[in-house]
Design a protein around this motif. Structure first.
Motif, PDB file in Angstrom:
ATOM      1  N   LEU A  37       0.809  -1.206   0.000  1.00 41.36           N
ATOM      2  CA  LEU A  37       0.000   0.000   0.000  1.00 41.36           C
ATOM      3  C   LEU A  37       0.847   1.262   0.000  1.00 41.36           C
ATOM      4  O   LEU A  37       0.488   2.262  -0.588  1.00 41.36           O
ATOM      5  N   PHE A  38       1.989   1.219   0.647  1.00 38.05           N
ATOM      6  CA  PHE A  38       2.827   2.406   0.733  1.00 38.05           C
ATOM      7  C   PHE A  38       4.272   1.978   0.926  1.00 38.05           C
ATOM      8  O   PHE A  38       4.576   1.157   1.780  1.00 38.05           O
ATOM      9  N   ASP A  39       5.145   2.527   0.115  1.00 42.97           N
ATOM     10  CA  ASP A  39       6.561   2.165   0.156  1.00 42.97           C
ATOM     11  C   ASP A  39       7.349   3.349   0.693  1.00 42.97           C
ATOM     12  O   ASP A  39       7.524   4.355   0.004  1.00 42.97           O
ATOM     13  N   PRO A  40       7.850   3.294   1.914  1.00 42.13           N
ATOM     14  CA  PRO A  40       8.522   4.467   2.496  1.00 42.13           C
ATOM     15  C   PRO A  40       9.985   4.605   2.099  1.00 42.13           C
ATOM     16  O   PRO A  40      10.647   5.536   2.545  1.00 42.13           O
ATOM     17  N   PHE A  41      10.528   3.707   1.284  1.00 42.31           N
ATOM     18  CA  PHE A  41      11.947   3.766   0.962  1.00 42.31           C
ATOM     19  C   PHE A  41      12.239   4.950   0.028  1.00 42.31           C
ATOM     20  O   PHE A  41      11.466   5.257  -0.881  1.00 42.31           O
ATOM     21  N   ASP A  42      13.377   5.578   0.252  1.00 42.25           N
ATOM     22  CA  ASP A  42      13.866   6.672  -0.596  1.00 42.25           C
ATOM     23  C   ASP A  42      12.870   7.820  -0.687  1.00 42.25           C
ATOM     24  O   ASP A  42      12.740   8.464  -1.725  1.00 42.25           O
ATOM     25  N   LEU A  43      12.166   8.070   0.384  1.00 42.69           N
ATOM     26  CA  LEU A  43      11.197   9.163   0.380  1.00 42.69           C
ATOM     27  C   LEU A  43      11.726  10.343   1.176  1.00 42.69           C
ATOM     28  O   LEU A  43      12.460  10.188   2.156  1.00 42.69           O
ATOM     29  N   ASP A  44      11.347  11.525   0.756  1.00 47.82           N
ATOM     30  CA  ASP A  44      11.598  12.727   1.538  1.00 47.82           C
ATOM     31  C   ASP A  44      10.381  13.627   1.406  1.00 47.82           C
ATOM     32  O   ASP A  44       9.414  13.305   0.720  1.00 47.82           O
TER      33      ASP A  44
ATOM     34  N   ARG B 210       7.933   5.533  -6.133  1.00 45.64           N
ATOM     35  CA  ARG B 210       8.218   5.667  -4.705  1.00 45.64           C
ATOM     36  C   ARG B 210       6.949   5.896  -3.912  1.00 45.64           C
ATOM     37  O   ARG B 210       6.796   5.374  -2.806  1.00 45.64           O
ATOM     38  N   LEU B 211       6.023   6.663  -4.464  1.00 45.58           N
ATOM     39  CA  LEU B 211       4.745   6.865  -3.780  1.00 45.58           C
ATOM     40  C   LEU B 211       3.832   5.648  -3.910  1.00 45.58           C
ATOM     41  O   LEU B 211       2.930   5.459  -3.092  1.00 45.58           O
ATOM     42  N   ASN B 212       4.055   4.848  -4.969  1.00 41.52           N
ATOM     43  CA  ASN B 212       3.303   3.603  -5.192  1.00 41.52           C
ATOM     44  C   ASN B 212       1.798   3.836  -5.286  1.00 41.52           C
ATOM     45  O   ASN B 212       0.987   3.105  -4.727  1.00 41.52           O
ATOM     46  N   GLU B 213       1.422   4.872  -6.020  1.00 39.58           N
ATOM     47  CA  GLU B 213       0.022   5.138  -6.300  1.00 39.58           C
ATOM     48  C   GLU B 213      -0.259   4.737  -7.747  1.00 39.58           C
ATOM     49  O   GLU B 213       0.353   5.255  -8.677  1.00 39.58           O
ATOM     50  N   ASP B 214      -1.213   3.818  -7.920  1.00 47.31           N
ATOM     51  CA  ASP B 214      -1.456   3.277  -9.263  1.00 47.31           C
ATOM     52  C   ASP B 214      -1.903   4.352 -10.243  1.00 47.31           C
ATOM     53  O   ASP B 214      -1.470   4.369 -11.399  1.00 47.31           O
ATOM     54  N   TYR B 215      -2.800   5.235  -9.794  1.00 47.20           N
ATOM     55  CA  TYR B 215      -3.291   6.247 -10.722  1.00 47.20           C
ATOM     56  C   TYR B 215      -2.178   7.172 -11.155  1.00 47.20           C
ATOM     57  O   TYR B 215      -2.139   7.636 -12.307  1.00 47.20           O
ATOM     58  N   LEU B 216      -1.231   7.454 -10.242  1.00 46.72           N
ATOM     59  CA  LEU B 216      -0.128   8.342 -10.561  1.00 46.72           C
ATOM     60  C   LEU B 216       0.855   7.676 -11.524  1.00 46.72           C
ATOM     61  O   LEU B 216       1.328   8.289 -12.489  1.00 46.72           O
ATOM     62  N   ILE B 217       1.160   6.394 -11.281  1.00 43.53           N
ATOM     63  CA  ILE B 217       2.044   5.657 -12.193  1.00 43.53           C
ATOM     64  C   ILE B 217       1.424   5.567 -13.585  1.00 43.53           C
ATOM     65  O   ILE B 217       2.095   5.754 -14.596  1.00 43.53           O
ATOM     66  N   HIS B 218       0.133   5.305 -13.615  1.00 43.13           N
ATOM     67  CA  HIS B 218      -0.564   5.201 -14.895  1.00 43.13           C
ATOM     68  C   HIS B 218      -0.520   6.515 -15.673  1.00 43.13           C
ATOM     69  O   HIS B 218      -0.280   6.535 -16.890  1.00 43.13           O
ATOM     70  N   ARG B 219      -0.715   7.605 -14.987  1.00 40.40           N
ATOM     71  CA  ARG B 219      -0.722   8.915 -15.668  1.00 40.40           C
ATOM     72  C   ARG B 219       0.664   9.263 -16.208  1.00 40.40           C
ATOM     73  O   ARG B 219       0.796   9.725 -17.344  1.00 40.40           O
ATOM     74  N   VAL B 220       1.699   9.013 -15.396  1.00 38.94           N
ATOM     75  CA  VAL B 220       3.053   9.319 -15.855  1.00 38.94           C
ATOM     76  C   VAL B 220       3.445   8.402 -17.007  1.00 38.94           C
ATOM     77  O   VAL B 220       4.052   8.836 -17.994  1.00 38.94           O
ATOM     78  N   TYR B 221       3.057   7.138 -16.891  1.00 39.53           N
ATOM     79  CA  TYR B 221       3.430   6.153 -17.909  1.00 39.53           C
ATOM     80  C   TYR B 221       2.873   6.522 -19.278  1.00 39.53           C
ATOM     81  O   TYR B 221       3.570   6.460 -20.292  1.00 39.53           O
ATOM     82  N   GLU B 222       1.596   6.910 -19.313  1.00 36.77           N
ATOM     83  CA  GLU B 222       0.978   7.199 -20.599  1.00 36.77           C
ATOM     84  C   GLU B 222       1.266   8.609 -21.091  1.00 36.77           C
ATOM     85  O   GLU B 222       0.952   8.934 -22.236  1.00 36.77           O
ATOM     86  N   THR B 223       1.845   9.461 -20.244  1.00 37.37           N
ATOM     87  CA  THR B 223       2.180  10.816 -20.672  1.00 37.37           C
ATOM     88  C   THR B 223       3.537  10.873 -21.360  1.00 37.37           C
ATOM     89  O   THR B 223       3.807  11.802 -22.138  1.00 37.37           O
ATOM     90  N   ILE B 224       4.398   9.929 -21.096  1.00 34.98           N
ATOM     91  CA  ILE B 224       5.742   9.942 -21.694  1.00 34.98           C
ATOM     92  C   ILE B 224       5.617   9.800 -23.214  1.00 34.98           C
ATOM     93  O   ILE B 224       4.973   8.870 -23.699  1.00 34.98           O
TER      94      ILE B 224
END
Length: 925
Positions: A714-721, A747-761
């Motif tokens: 649900l949440f990955d705290p590694f390498d976060l600031d 790093r935030l491990n949010e699916d909607y955010l990964i999806h948006r960045v992935y398809e925007t590239i």
């Protein structure tokens, strides 16, 4: 390899006993499976099993209308409260007696329990004003019945409830103590009243008895003696006197209906909105009636065994039926007369299992002679093969293609096509022998089988189904066979002669000298690279041998790691039990570094081979109704002679005749689990790792247990600031820092955010981002793409990503296959599906191309002919125009279109006169 495996699902069994419950939206169905609870998603075709376990089999379950709290009670009255959404156990409670029914009120504030002769109403756990969690607070105990209460039904407004009992009566109770006058007894049935219902207006009550009688009750005037018509007339004339002398009201029977069936009524349910009544009988029949007219809509049968429970969803469309003797679960849509779900587990214990090459399916074989194919994601049985006439002892997949092989005690080895779902090959030996072991060459061209009747290994060709050869050399019956995954010519066999022989199949010779084992071999497993072999022996040890040199590399002592439970007839604790201190089945992981082992005990052990240490131990079941799960000796359940009270047969004391009858075979260990005369024993008959290395399956007495690595972080705290937020990620995306934005999203491990960045590239930057992507996020990106591509419509975009990642990091992926096995398998499934679609589209476009080509040729021919006709017409038009121009030149220049017309008329008249004159001359002559 990861070792944090957890229980994820229970397959192979769908229903045992108890009641079925729909969620409020009617899309999910909850079913008790032994001491667990399974949930079937009927819309998305998925299922899961809750992780918690009861001490005994679940008897009743209920879910509040809000769909947040699940309450389940076992046969001893021990209840577990679970958050249905997050699947977390909230509280344990003991009601200290058997619970016959359990129902939440429609408003969700109370729940009622039928226990013995009483009904207990409890407040639903919630957060109080001071934020203190009060798990269970009893509201009131209701009494009045003379025998056990069978059911409780709430009214729609949650003010009243009806209880039915074995004393052949029903009683109405009010939740509020101020409405004591509402309490009333409804008597008149001649057998147990199994269920009672309110209609939608709560003006009519229906009660159903076990002998097939349906009574309709209405709140009407109670007749009194001495009433006359004169008194009625006087009351009508005076309003005050009519009110004072008003007749008392009471619930009275207004209609009696009977089902007229030879079988007994076992269960019933009612849908108030549509006035639909569903009744299940002891002969497997179920009927649908429309009330209050009592019109029979449908009458169907689900088998010869009784219908144990029935339920209907909120919309009144889907009916759920459960049969405890068959372990069958049906969801039936009565309007279209079709099955939404039809599942049934094995009739007997499972003997073997295997994964498909892509890890999406699991195949199980049983003593009932049936082979079932289960879908890992949905948990549903896809197909059942029943061609074998005896117990199926082994199953195995070919490494390539959808081909399954099975061996049976009926003397046959069969090959199954899992695309068309049919048996296309049957292999037999020269004499009738019972096969107990099976192995398939990785290429799928050779299949071998062993038997306990002879000392030879039979070899067949899959293409021709001919018996090619028999390998002789063992001096005892064959017990185990195993092929490697890479070098298909290496076969390992174990025998009762305490030797292991390594064969070169295509060379028709032994690879090395026989390996002498000092104890009986129970199971063998070859490492995927065909370089090592693991051997489990009767003395509780697991030895690892090198195939090339026939040298022992590792020795694991498993006796100290096995949890040996005590049986009910044992007079000692499990610590002093000596039985089953060995492993009967072992399996290698995908990378060959880990070994998982199990046997006729209550433990599954996972070992690190190189270090010879136990990584993790799993408990198969905590169900105390199975032999082998108990640990301590309970002296309170012992008689003076030291015998257990639980072993005393008390069926003759049951009140029902069908419960007192005993038609079982004494001492029988096989057959229907509900009809056994002995307690089933906990054991694991087969255990296999998934090809994806993210799960393993174990065939046990409780069913097919699936243990998997929980990758839903649900949440990955590694390498976060503090600078990494969704807003900063989107800001980096706007500034065209695509790699930075992608890493921040991971790093935030949010699916909607990964999806948006992935398809925007952009497409032009995919190659550059893939090359600079850190190795840490490579597997996560491949896993994300594997999940996305099955639903995404951007085929070329996803293919470009896969191609760029494989091209940029192919060497690292090849060197660490075990880390990327799961993600690569998902990508492989997508590519295989895409390839099929491309082939199908190419075939269709080929036909379309030939059609269009033929049409084009015909069209060209037609156009050429038209052009020739047009050229001829143009030439004729030119000639006519030339003649017309000549005529125009001969005319006078001053005449218009009217004068030309008159001149033409005059010329025509002149010609006519000339013709007439010539005619007259000819006549005169």
């Amino acid at each position: 390899m990861k070792s944090d495996f957890k229980f994820s699902n229970l397959l192979g069994t769908v229903y045992r006993q108890g009641n079925l419950v729909y969620t409020s939206d009617g899309k999910k169905l909850l079913s008790p499976v032994g001491n667990r609870v399974s949930c079937f998603d009927l819309i998305n075709n998925k299922s899961f099993t809750f992780n918690y376990e009861h001490r005994k089999n679940v008897r009743r379950i209920t879910l509040n209308k809000q769909g947040t709290l699940l309450l389940s009670v076992d046969e001893d009255g021990r209840a577990i409260l679970v958050n249905f959404v997050s699947r977390i156990v909230l509280h344990h409670f003991n009601f200290k007696d058997a619970v016959n029914d359990l129902q939440f009120s429609p408003n969700g504030e109370y729940f009622a329990i039928a226990m013995g002769r009483f009904i207990q109403v409890w407040k639903t756990p919630d957060f109080t004003e001071d934020r203190q969690f009060a798990p269970f607070v009893r509201h009131r105990i209701y009494s009045g019945h003379n025998n056990d209460v069978l059911s409780v039904t709430w009214s729609n407004d949650s003010r009243f409830f009806i209880s039915t009992s074995k004393d052949m009566t029903s009683k109405i109770f009010s939740l509020s103590s101020a409405e004591k006058d509402v309490a009333m007894t409804l008597a008149g049935h001649r057998d147990y009243v199994i269920k009672a219902f309110f209609n939608e207006t709560q003006e009519i009550i229906y009660t159903i008895s076990k002998d097939g009688a349906l009574f309709q009750w209405e709140y009407t005037e109670k007749p009194t003696d001495g009433d006359s018509e004169d008194e009625d007339d006087e009351n009508d004339s005076d309003d005050e006197e009519s009110e004072s002398s008003k007749k008392p009201m009471s619930w009275r029977i207004t209609a009696k209906n009977f089902f007229h069936s030879d079988a007994r009524v076992k269960c019933a349910t009612f849908h108030p909105k549509s006035n639909l009544l569903i009744v299940g009988f002891s002969n497997g029949e179920f009927r649908l009636y429309e009330l209050p007219e009592f019109n029979l809509i449908q009458s169907l049968s689900m088998g010869q065994n009784s219908v144990s429970t029935v339920n209907i969803n909120a919309t009144g469309e889907w009916l759920a039926f459960g049969s405890s003797k068959l372990g069958q679960l049906l969801v039936y849509e009565w309007q279209s007369e079709s099955y939404i779900l039809k599942q049934q587990g094995h009739f007997d214990s499972m003997n073997a299992l295997c994964y498909s090459p892509d890890g999406s399916r699991v195949v199980t074989a049983s003593d009932d002679g049936k082979i079932k194919v289960w879908d890992v994601v949905s948990g549903f049985c896809l197909v059942t093969f029943s061609e074998h006439t005896s117990s199926v002892t082994a199953v195995s997949f070919a490494k390539r293609g959808q081909v399954l092989f099975s061996a049976s005690l009926d003397g046959t080895v069969r090959a199954w096509d899992l695309i068309r779902f049919r048996n296309f090959r049957t292999f037999t030996a020269t004499e009738r022998i019972q096969f107990n072991s099976l192995a398939v060459d990785p290429s799928g061209e050779i299949v071998v089988a062993g038997s306990q009747d002879t000392f030879e290994i039979q070899i067949w060709s899959v293409q021709t189904s001919q018996l090619l050869d028999t390998l002789a050399g063992h001096e005892g019956p064959i017990s185990c066979l195993s092929f490697g995954n890479e070098n298909g010519s290496i076969l390992a066999s174990a025998s009762w002669d305490k030797t292991i022989r390594i064969w070169n199949i295509f060379g028709r010779s032994q690879h090395v000298e026989p390996i002498e084992i000092h104890s009986d071999v129970l199971s063998i497993a070859m490492r995927p690279d065909s370089k090592e072999i693991a051997v489990s022996t009767l003395d509780g040890n697991i030895s690892i041998w090198d195939i090339e040199d026939a040298k022992q590399l590792h020795l694991i002592d498993g006796k100290k790691d096995i949890i040996g439970g005590r049986f009910l007839e044992d007079r000692f604790t499990s610590k002093n039990a000596a039985r089953s201190k060995f492993f009967t089945c072992i399996g290698y992981s995908f990378d060959g570094l880990t070994l998982v082992a199990a046997g006729n005990n209550n433990s599954i052990c996972m070992y690190d081979i190189s270090n010879e240490v136990l990584l993790k131990r799993f408990t198969v079941s905590q169900n105390m109704q199975l032999n082998g799960t108990l640990k301590q000796l309970n002296s309170s359940r012992l008689t003076a002679n030291g015998e257990s009270l639980d072993l005393i047969d008390r069926d003759g004391e049951n009140s029902d005749l069908e419960d007192r009858l005993d038609i079982t075979l004494p001492g029988s260990h096989k057959g229907d689990p509900s009809l056994r005369n002995v307690r089933p024993e906990i054991r694991v008959t087969s255990i296999v790792f998934s090809p994806t290395a993210a799960a393993f399956a174990a065939a046990s007495t409780e069913g097919l247990l699936i243990y998997s690595v929980d990758e839903t972080i649900l949440f990955d705290p590694f390498d976060l600031d503090v600078d990494i937020t969704p807003e900063s990620t989107l800001e980096s995306l706007k500034e065209k820092e695509y790699l930075t934005a992608l890493i921040m999203a991971f790093r935030l491990n949010e699916d909607y955010l990964i999806h948006r960045v992935y398809e925007t590239i952009p497409v032009n930057d995919i190659k550059l981002v893939s090359q600079d992507l850190p190795i840490v996020y490579l597997d996560r990106l491949l896993t994300f793409i594997g999940k996305l591509v099955m639903e995404s419509s951007h085929l070329e975009f996803n293919l470009l990503w896969v191609q760029s990642l494989i091209t940029s990091h192919g060497k690292y992926i090849n060197a660490h296959k075990h880390l990327f096995s799961s993600s690569l398998k998902s990508i492989q499934r997508f590519l295989a599906r895409l390839a099929k679609d491309v082939v199908l589209v190419s075939k269709r476009t080929g036909y379309l191309q030939s059609y269009l080509t033929q049409e084009t040729r015909e069209l060209d021919t037609y156009v050429e002919e038209e052009e020739e006709h047009e050229n001829d017409d143009e030439e004729m038009d030119e000639d006519e125009e030339q003649e017309h121009n000549d005529n125009d030149d001969s005319d006078s220049d001053g005449e218009g279109w009217l004068g030309a017309a008159n001149g033409k008329k005059a010329s025509n008249a002149f010609e006519e006169e000339g013709e007439s004159d010539s005619d007259e001359e000819m006549d005169s002559n």
